[in-house]
Design a protein around this motif. Structure first.
Motif, PDB file in Angstrom:
ATOM      1  N   PRO A 192      -7.960  55.929-105.242  1.00 58.88           N
ATOM      2  CA  PRO A 192      -7.191  56.397-104.088  1.00 58.88           C
ATOM      3  C   PRO A 192      -6.708  55.260-103.186  1.00 58.88           C
ATOM      4  CG  PRO A 192      -9.513  56.678-103.655  1.00 58.88           C
ATOM      5  CD  PRO A 192      -9.402  56.150-105.066  1.00 58.88           C
ATOM      6  N   TRP A 193      -6.744  54.060-103.687  1.00 55.24           N
ATOM      7  CA  TRP A 193      -6.244  52.903-102.953  1.00 55.24           C
ATOM      8  C   TRP A 193      -5.592  51.964-103.960  1.00 55.24           C
ATOM      9  CZ3 TRP A 193      -9.179  49.109-105.252  1.00 55.24           C
ATOM     10  CH2 TRP A 193     -10.457  49.469-105.676  1.00 55.24           C
ATOM     11  N   THR A 194      -4.694  51.135-103.467  1.00 58.74           N
ATOM     12  CA  THR A 194      -3.947  50.243-104.340  1.00 58.74           C
ATOM     13  C   THR A 194      -4.463  48.820-104.184  1.00 58.74           C
ATOM     14  OG1 THR A 194      -1.968  51.609-104.131  1.00 58.74           O
ATOM     15  CG2 THR A 194      -1.655  49.362-104.939  1.00 58.74           C
ATOM     16  N   ALA A 195      -4.759  48.195-105.300  1.00 63.29           N
ATOM     17  CA  ALA A 195      -5.244  46.812-105.294  1.00 63.29           C
ATOM     18  C   ALA A 195      -4.371  45.980-106.230  1.00 63.29           C
ATOM     19  CB  ALA A 195      -6.699  46.754-105.743  1.00 63.29           C
ATOM     20  N   PRO A 196      -4.249  44.698-105.958  1.00 63.41           N
ATOM     21  CA  PRO A 196      -3.488  43.841-106.876  1.00 63.41           C
ATOM     22  C   PRO A 196      -4.133  43.851-108.250  1.00 63.41           C
ATOM     23  CG  PRO A 196      -3.988  42.701-104.805  1.00 63.41           C
ATOM     24  CD  PRO A 196      -4.799  43.953-104.817  1.00 63.41           C
ATOM     25  N   LEU A 252      -7.892  61.969-106.942  1.00 64.33           N
ATOM     26  CA  LEU A 252      -9.053  61.771-106.088  1.00 64.33           C
ATOM     27  C   LEU A 252      -8.577  61.307-104.715  1.00 64.33           C
ATOM     28  CD1 LEU A 252     -12.204  61.694-106.109  1.00 64.33           C
ATOM     29  CD2 LEU A 252     -12.012  59.263-106.673  1.00 64.33           C
ATOM     30  N   SER A 253      -8.947  62.061-103.690  1.00 69.77           N
ATOM     31  CA  SER A 253      -8.522  61.686-102.337  1.00 69.77           C
ATOM     32  C   SER A 253      -9.433  60.602-101.786  1.00 69.77           C
ATOM     33  CB  SER A 253      -8.575  62.910-101.408  1.00 69.77           C
ATOM     34  OG  SER A 253      -9.927  63.288-101.154  1.00 69.77           O
ATOM     35  N   MET A 254      -8.952  59.917-100.778  1.00 64.01           N
ATOM     36  CA  MET A 254      -9.758  58.877-100.151  1.00 64.01           C
ATOM     37  C   MET A 254     -10.997  59.483 -99.499  1.00 64.01           C
ATOM     38  SD  MET A 254     -10.131  55.635 -99.537  1.00 64.01           S
ATOM     39  CE  MET A 254      -8.611  54.685 -99.498  1.00 64.01           C
ATOM     40  N   ASP A 255     -10.864  60.667 -98.914  1.00 65.52           N
ATOM     41  CA  ASP A 255     -12.023  61.319 -98.280  1.00 65.52           C
ATOM     42  C   ASP A 255     -13.096  61.630 -99.317  1.00 65.52           C
ATOM     43  OD1 ASP A 255     -10.956  61.177 -95.751  1.00 65.52           O
ATOM     44  OD2 ASP A 255     -10.086  63.202 -95.811  1.00 65.52           O
ATOM     45  N   ASP A 256     -12.675  62.143-100.482  1.00 69.10           N
ATOM     46  CA  ASP A 256     -13.642  62.433-101.542  1.00 69.10           C
ATOM     47  C   ASP A 256     -14.288  61.142-102.038  1.00 69.10           C
ATOM     48  OD1 ASP A 256     -13.221  65.136-101.444  1.00 69.10           O
ATOM     49  OD2 ASP A 256     -11.748  65.166-103.062  1.00 69.10           O
ATOM     50  N   TYR A 257     -13.467  60.116-102.190  1.00 67.24           N
ATOM     51  CA  TYR A 257     -13.964  58.825-102.672  1.00 67.24           C
ATOM     52  C   TYR A 257     -15.052  58.277-101.748  1.00 67.24           C
ATOM     53  CZ  TYR A 257     -13.784  53.944-104.329  1.00 67.24           C
ATOM     54  OH  TYR A 257     -14.098  52.701-104.831  1.00 67.24           O
ATOM     55  N   LYS A 258     -14.839  58.393-100.460  1.00 65.12           N
ATOM     56  CA  LYS A 258     -15.821  57.917 -99.479  1.00 65.12           C
ATOM     57  C   LYS A 258     -17.092  58.763 -99.505  1.00 65.12           C
ATOM     58  CE  LYS A 258     -12.359  56.249 -96.140  1.00 65.12           C
ATOM     59  NZ  LYS A 258     -11.809  56.446 -94.766  1.00 65.12           N
ATOM     60  N   ALA A 259     -16.932  60.077 -99.734  1.00 64.36           N
ATOM     61  CA  ALA A 259     -18.074  60.985 -99.625  1.00 64.36           C
ATOM     62  C   ALA A 259     -18.978  60.945-100.851  1.00 64.36           C
ATOM     63  CB  ALA A 259     -17.571  62.405 -99.396  1.00 64.36           C
ATOM     64  N   GLU A 261      -6.523  46.681-114.339  1.00 64.43           N
ATOM     65  CA  GLU A 261      -6.484  47.355-113.045  1.00 64.43           C
ATOM     66  C   GLU A 261      -7.759  48.150-112.851  1.00 64.43           C
ATOM     67  OE1 GLU A 261      -3.474  50.315-112.739  1.00 64.43           O
ATOM     68  OE2 GLU A 261      -3.890  51.198-114.697  1.00 64.43           O
ATOM     69  N   TYR A 262      -8.016  48.502-111.606  1.00 66.16           N
ATOM     70  CA  TYR A 262      -9.205  49.289-111.301  1.00 66.16           C
ATOM     71  C   TYR A 262      -8.878  50.779-111.308  1.00 66.16           C
ATOM     72  CZ  TYR A 262     -11.727  45.087-109.998  1.00 66.16           C
ATOM     73  OH  TYR A 262     -12.348  43.865-110.030  1.00 66.16           O
ATOM     74  N   VAL A 263      -9.795  51.560-111.881  1.00 60.04           N
ATOM     75  CA  VAL A 263      -9.679  53.018-111.911  1.00 60.04           C
ATOM     76  C   VAL A 263     -11.016  53.612-111.492  1.00 60.04           C
ATOM     77  CG1 VAL A 263      -7.905  53.069-113.702  1.00 60.04           C
ATOM     78  CG2 VAL A 263     -10.339  53.074-114.349  1.00 60.04           C
TER      79      VAL A 263
END
Length: 308
Positions: free
Chosen positions: A266-270, A185-192, A169-171
């Motif tokens: 902060p996101w779910t992937a297969p 980790l929030s999605m906003d932080d991940y993007k920034a 899996e991805y981390v």
């Protein structure tokens, strides 16, 4: 040996010429001089009554007849090689053979070292040669240039047999003293945050699976470093505010040696499934069948909670 007036040794040269479409590279791969390779091409042109390769600008391209010959010649040579290898059963403790695999440095870190240790014990005179994936990695099996591919299942050809080896899996990974290191980790932080990406290949620089996932969520990342191996990512994180998306198995290996922190993405992937593929014409090759089983057994012995 001649067959219907054709020196069968020329088939090996023809196969390589049609694959490389370059006289110099063909000679280098077959350990022939350029004049000898050119002479072989001339004889092949006489036999087939066709140019086979023609100059277009600075490169050579295959003629329509050459296009029709390329795959049948490749298949014939693979079948011939497999038939010769099948002439006796494989005895690992006595065998001398170099096995070739195309796999990323990620696979080279989490799987192949244990495979090589077992190989050294069971077949001490055999060796493994690893090649990093190219832009057309799957075609290396089609052309018979390598014995095995170990790639994500989405990169596997449907025309040849394969088996799933393990899942991952991805981390997200960052320096241990990163302000966001304690997560989540929030999605906003991940993007920034600035990102370290991996892209391998030559001209096309294929994006990795995590980049496809990011695009599917409709955002782009601020890329600060792009590298071409997975194992070169962690050093680019130390002492920075960067983040990288990595395979969990690899991240955990590096976290044993470097001040890194692993947090959930902060996101779910297969799940990522790594599969092994081989050419259908080599299915019965006893040596490859033996190594295939060794790789499968080694994969199954990995972390049982993650191995498939």
């Amino acid at each position: 040996m001649r067959f219907h007036g054709l020196d069968l040794n020329l088939l090996v040269v023809l196969d390589m010429l049609l694959a490389e479409q370059n006289i110099t590279r063909t000679g280098e791969r077959l350990h022939l001089s350029q004049p000898a390779t050119s002479a072989a091409l001339s004889r092949l042109r006489d036999y087939f009554e066709d140019d086979l390769l023609v100059q277009v600008g600075r490169r050579m391209v295959r003629t329509p007849m050459a296009e029709t010959l390329a795959q049948p010649i490749r298949d014939l040579l693979i079948q011939m090689r497999s038939t010769l290898e099948n002439r006796s059963r494989f005895q690992p403790d006595l065998a001398r053979r170099n096995f070739t695999l195309m796999a990323s440095d990620y696979v080279g870190m989490v799987l192949l070292p244990e495979v090589s240790r077992r190989l050294n014990t069971l077949a001490p005179s055999c060796s493994i040669e690893q090649f990093l994936p190219t832009d057309e990695a799957a075609l290396e099996i089609e052309r018979g240039h390598v014995d095995f591919l170990v790639l994500p299942d989405k990169n596997i050809l449907k025309e040849h047999p394969c088996v799933a080896l393990f899942s991952d899996e991805y981390v997200c990974v960052m320096c241990k003293d990163h302000p966001a290191a304690n997560g989540p980790l929030s999605m906003d932080d991940y993007k920034a945050l600035g990102h370290v990406l991996v892209r391998w290949g030559g001209e096309h620089r294929a994006p990795m699976a995590d980049e496809w996932f990011a695009r599917s969520f409709g955002f782009t990342r601020r890329v600060e470093v792009t590298t071409n191996t997975f194992n070169s990512v962690p050093p680019f994180l130390i002492g920075t505010l960067r983040v990288a998306t990595m395979h969990r198995r690899l991240a955990e290996r590096w976290a044993q040696y470097l001040p890194l922190r692993i947090v959930s993405a902060p996101w779910t992937a297969p799940p990522l499934t790594m599969s092994m593929q081989w050419n259908k014409y080599q299915q019965l090759d006893p040596g490859l069948a033996w190594l295939r089983n060794l790789i499968i057994e080694t994969s199954a012995s990995m972390d049982p909670d993650q191995a498939s």
